[in-house]
Design a protein around this motif. Structure first.
Motif, short mmCIF file in Angstrom:
data_model
loop_
_atom_site.label_atom_id
_atom_site.label_comp_id
_atom_site.label_asym_id
_atom_site.label_seq_id
_atom_site.Cartn_x
_atom_site.Cartn_y
_atom_site.Cartn_z
N THR A 141 17.17 24.61 19.20
CA THR A 141 16.84 23.29 19.74
C THR A 141 15.79 22.60 18.89
N THR A 142 15.96 21.29 18.72
CA THR A 142 14.97 20.45 18.05
C THR A 142 14.51 19.36 19.01
N ALA A 143 13.42 18.70 18.65
CA ALA A 143 12.93 17.59 19.47
C ALA A 143 13.97 16.48 19.55
N LEU A 196 7.09 15.12 21.79
CA LEU A 196 7.80 14.39 22.84
C LEU A 196 6.85 13.84 23.90
N LYS A 197 5.58 13.66 23.53
CA LYS A 197 4.59 13.28 24.54
C LYS A 197 4.91 11.94 25.20
N ASP A 198 5.67 11.08 24.52
CA ASP A 198 6.05 9.81 25.15
C ASP A 198 7.01 10.01 26.31
N PRO A 237 7.01 21.22 30.82
CA PRO A 237 7.01 22.32 29.85
C PRO A 237 7.81 23.53 30.32
N MET A 238 8.62 24.05 29.42
CA MET A 238 9.49 25.18 29.72
C MET A 238 9.22 26.32 28.74
N HIS A 259 12.13 15.15 31.89
CA HIS A 259 12.75 15.70 30.69
C HIS A 259 12.13 17.08 30.49
N ALA A 260 12.93 18.11 30.46
CA ALA A 260 12.43 19.48 30.29
C ALA A 260 12.49 19.85 28.81
N ALA A 261 11.42 20.48 28.34
CA ALA A 261 11.38 20.86 26.92
C ALA A 261 10.45 22.05 26.74
N GLU A 262 10.74 22.86 25.75
CA GLU A 262 9.87 23.99 25.44
C GLU A 262 8.48 23.48 25.07
#
Length: 224
Positions: free
Chosen positions: A171-173, A207-209, A214-215, A197-200
């Motif tokens: 996965t990428t941003a 992806l702070k915008d 956090p996952m 929006h879920a993200a590692e």
């Protein structure tokens, strides 16, 4: 935004198409609620052809103080339409925050329909997980179609979308941003807002915008 601000309802029902990562999201949400000091239970209702099961992380969850409600150990490796009796206690005990991991398609979601009369009396939210990396639901139209089918089967209205686009370790941003665009389009088609929006955690700065939830990848098979 804190997890309690983002997910204020007592019951969070998580559904979505097979393979979108709803179990990963459910496990992470339950752990985050427990870390925030909430009495938390995770109900594994994903019993119709699941690839990952919340109950595979029983030790992790219970060590964090999350009560896992699942089918008996004798049925742990069987895909049968059997629901744990403890689910009734979760629905009745309003001091507990519950995360319900639901089957990944209309057939799987059907197990939830029998509890609809009880659920609608509670403070609940039904979330639908979107994943732009899944070929079966990578278009907004198809994703919205599956969403509406799940609503029809359960008799419950979805009130939030979760972008959980990922490609596991690759996965990428930008993948997450692609999912964000898909989630916004599904939102436009359905009128249902994007809940998060879920993200590692490694992508939080990039992806702070999006103010991502956090996952940490918890659901891994032995060969990964």
């Amino acid at each position: 935004m804190t997890v309690l601000e983002r997910f204020p309802h007592r019951l969070t029902l998580v559904t979505g198409h097979y393979g979108t990562g709803k179990t990963e999201f459910s496990v992470n949400l339950a752990l985050a609620l427990a870390e925030a000091g909430e009495r938390t239970a995770l109900a594994d209702l994903d019993i119709v052809n699941p690839y990952f099961r919340s109950r595979e992380r029983r030790e992790l969850l219970e060590a964090a103080g999350v009560r896992l409600i699942a089918t008996s150990q004798a049925l742990a490796d069987a895909d049968v339409p059997a629901l744990p009796a403890e689910l009734h206690a979760l629905l009745e005990d309003r001091t507990v925050r519950g995360v319900l991991d639901i089957g990944g398609d209309p057939s799987g979601a059907r197990v939830l329909a029998r509890y609809r009369p009880r659920i609608v009396k509670e403070d609940y939210r039904l979330l639908y997980v979107v994943n732009a990396a899944r070929p079966e639901v990578r278009t907004a139209e198809r994703s919205a179609e599956v969403l509406r089918a799940i609503e029809t089967v359960t008799g419950l209205a979805c009130t939030g979308l979760v972008n959980n686009t990922h490609l596991c370790g690759e996965t990428t941003a930008e993948d997450v941003r692609e999912g964000a665009a898909l989630a916004e389009e599904v939102s436009r088609l359905t009128g249902i807002p994007v809940a998060c929006h879920a993200a590692e955690a490694r992508f939080l700065e990039a992806l702070k915008d999006l103010d991502p939830f956090p996952m940490e990848i918890r659901m891994k098979k032995p060969w990964e």
